[in-house]
Scaffold this motif. Structure first.
Motif, PDB file in Angstrom:
ATOM      1  N   HIS A   1       3.817   8.509   0.205  1.00 32.62           N
ATOM      2  CA  HIS A   1       4.746   9.516  -0.306  1.00 32.62           C
ATOM      3  C   HIS A   1       6.143   8.888   0.430  1.00 32.62           C
ATOM      4  CE1 HIS A   1       1.658  12.106  -1.165  1.00 32.62           C
ATOM      5  NE2 HIS A   1       1.345  12.167   0.105  1.00 32.62           N
ATOM      6  N   GLU A   2       7.137   8.628  -0.458  1.00 33.90           N
ATOM      7  CA  GLU A   2       8.385   8.124   0.210  1.00 33.90           C
ATOM      8  C   GLU A   2       9.161   9.099   1.015  1.00 33.90           C
ATOM      9  OE1 GLU A   2      12.653   5.976  -1.705  1.00 33.90           O
ATOM     10  OE2 GLU A   2      11.048   7.100  -3.176  1.00 33.90           O
ATOM     11  N   ALA A   3       9.043  10.274   0.717  1.00 35.88           N
ATOM     12  CA  ALA A   3       9.662  11.097   1.807  1.00 35.88           C
ATOM     13  C   ALA A   3       9.154  11.295   3.063  1.00 35.88           C
ATOM     14  CB  ALA A   3       9.514  12.660   1.010  1.00 35.88           C
ATOM     15  N   LEU A   4       7.900  11.186   2.987  1.00 37.21           N
ATOM     16  CA  LEU A   4       7.119  11.014   4.331  1.00 37.21           C
ATOM     17  C   LEU A   4       7.323   9.580   4.871  1.00 37.21           C
ATOM     18  CD1 LEU A   4       4.977  12.145   6.426  1.00 37.21           C
ATOM     19  CD2 LEU A   4       3.210  11.171   5.009  1.00 37.21           C
ATOM     20  N   GLY A   5       7.266   8.522   4.470  1.00 39.47           N
ATOM     21  CA  GLY A   5       7.940   7.238   4.981  1.00 39.47           C
ATOM     22  C   GLY A   5       9.378   7.525   5.780  1.00 39.47           C
TER      23      GLY A   5
ATOM     24  N   GLY B   1       0.748  -1.268   0.082  1.00 38.66           N
ATOM     25  CA  GLY B   1       0.043  -0.004  -0.103  1.00 38.66           C
ATOM     26  C   GLY B   1       0.646   1.161  -0.131  1.00 38.66           C
ATOM     27  N   GLY B   2       2.246   1.043  -0.083  1.00 35.71           N
ATOM     28  CA  GLY B   2       3.044   2.297  -0.274  1.00 35.71           C
ATOM     29  C   GLY B   2       4.349   2.259   0.465  1.00 35.71           C
ATOM     30  N   HIS B   3       4.735   3.356   1.533  1.00 37.85           N
ATOM     31  CA  HIS B   3       5.756   3.417   1.908  1.00 37.85           C
ATOM     32  C   HIS B   3       5.675   3.447   3.532  1.00 37.85           C
ATOM     33  CE1 HIS B   3       7.769   4.523  -1.624  1.00 37.85           C
ATOM     34  NE2 HIS B   3       6.577   5.314  -1.902  1.00 37.85           N
TER      35      HIS B   3
END
Length: 244
Positions: free
Chosen positions: A51-55, A28-30
């Motif tokens: 968002h990868e940055a938020l992960g 489902g994402g990061h």
């Protein structure tokens, strides 16, 4: 004779049980991996953001924990948990509740004096009013003092439609900023990039800042305010990423 009610003991913070927190792909994402195992929300869903940055920023919150896990120091994680566990189940009620603030919005109620305060309110709030009128296509009414003003009935539905375009994560941030500021218009402007975190915070605290400029601020109030700003800035960061 007065009877004092015993205050409940604060819930103990859980001990840090992992060595390393790092960002990584999850279904489902990061998400965040603690010694290789994905973090889950309080309702046991995978903690996953788009968002990868938020992960990476979520992982930094977990890595920054010391001997115990203090969720108060992890605003991004708390917002993400809210999006996954609550917003996804109650989208429309969250949208309706946030949009309803526009009926008595902070930026529509102006002080009658002193001149320094009214000038500062106009400087901070008039651009938000102008932007919101353009974004919603609805004319806003302003009031002086505490007398209630009735807004155009099209205003709240127009704001609700604009909020609907956001995903669950952004809606969690919108709900937080709306309740913290008492202003759907500030939250709307933040969500569309018309305000940044600093300007949004200043707009929400015009009256408080004026009082501080006149009378000063005690240390405890300053600590509370710093903690609130940390949460506000985290929500603004998520709204920034939602537009990327």
């Amino acid at each position: 004779m007065s009877v004092e009610t015993a205050r409940p003991e604060p819930k103990p913070k859980p001990k840090r049980f992992y060595t390393k927190a790092e960002a990584g792909p999850v279904e489902g994402g990061h998400g965040v991996l603690l010694d290789g195992r994905p973090v889950r929300t309080p309702l046991k869903a995978l903690l996953a953001v788009p968002h990868e940055a938020l992960g990476a920023e979520l992982a930094a919150e977990w890595q920054a924990q010391e001997s115990h896990i203090d969720t108060a120091s992890m605003p991004l994680t708390r917002i993400a948990n809210t999006a996954i566990d609550a917003i996804s189940r109650e989208r429309q009620s969250v949208i309706d509740a946030a949009a309803s603030y526009a009926g008595t919005d902070l930026v529509c109620y102006r002080a009658e004096g002193p001149e320094g305060l009214t000038t500062r309110q106009s400087e901070c709030w008039d651009p938000i009013i102008a932007w919101a009128e353009e974004a919603t296509g609805v004319r806003l009414s302003l009031a002086a003092g505490v007398v209630a003003v009735e807004q155009d009935p099209d205003l709240v539905p127009a704001i609700a439609r604009l909020f609907t375009a956001h995903d669950d994560l952004a809606l969690a941030a919108i709900a937080m900023t709306t309740s913290m500021t008492g202003s759907a218009l500030i939250a709307l402007a933040l969500s569309h990039g018309a305000l940044d975190a600093s300007a949004g915070w200043q707009a929400a605290h015009v009256d408080e800042d004026w009082q501080i400029s006149q009378w000063g601020e005690d240390a405890e109030a300053a600590r509370r305010r710093a903690a609130l700003y940390r949460d506000f800035a985290a929500a603004a960061r998520i709204l920034d990423l939602s537009r990327a």
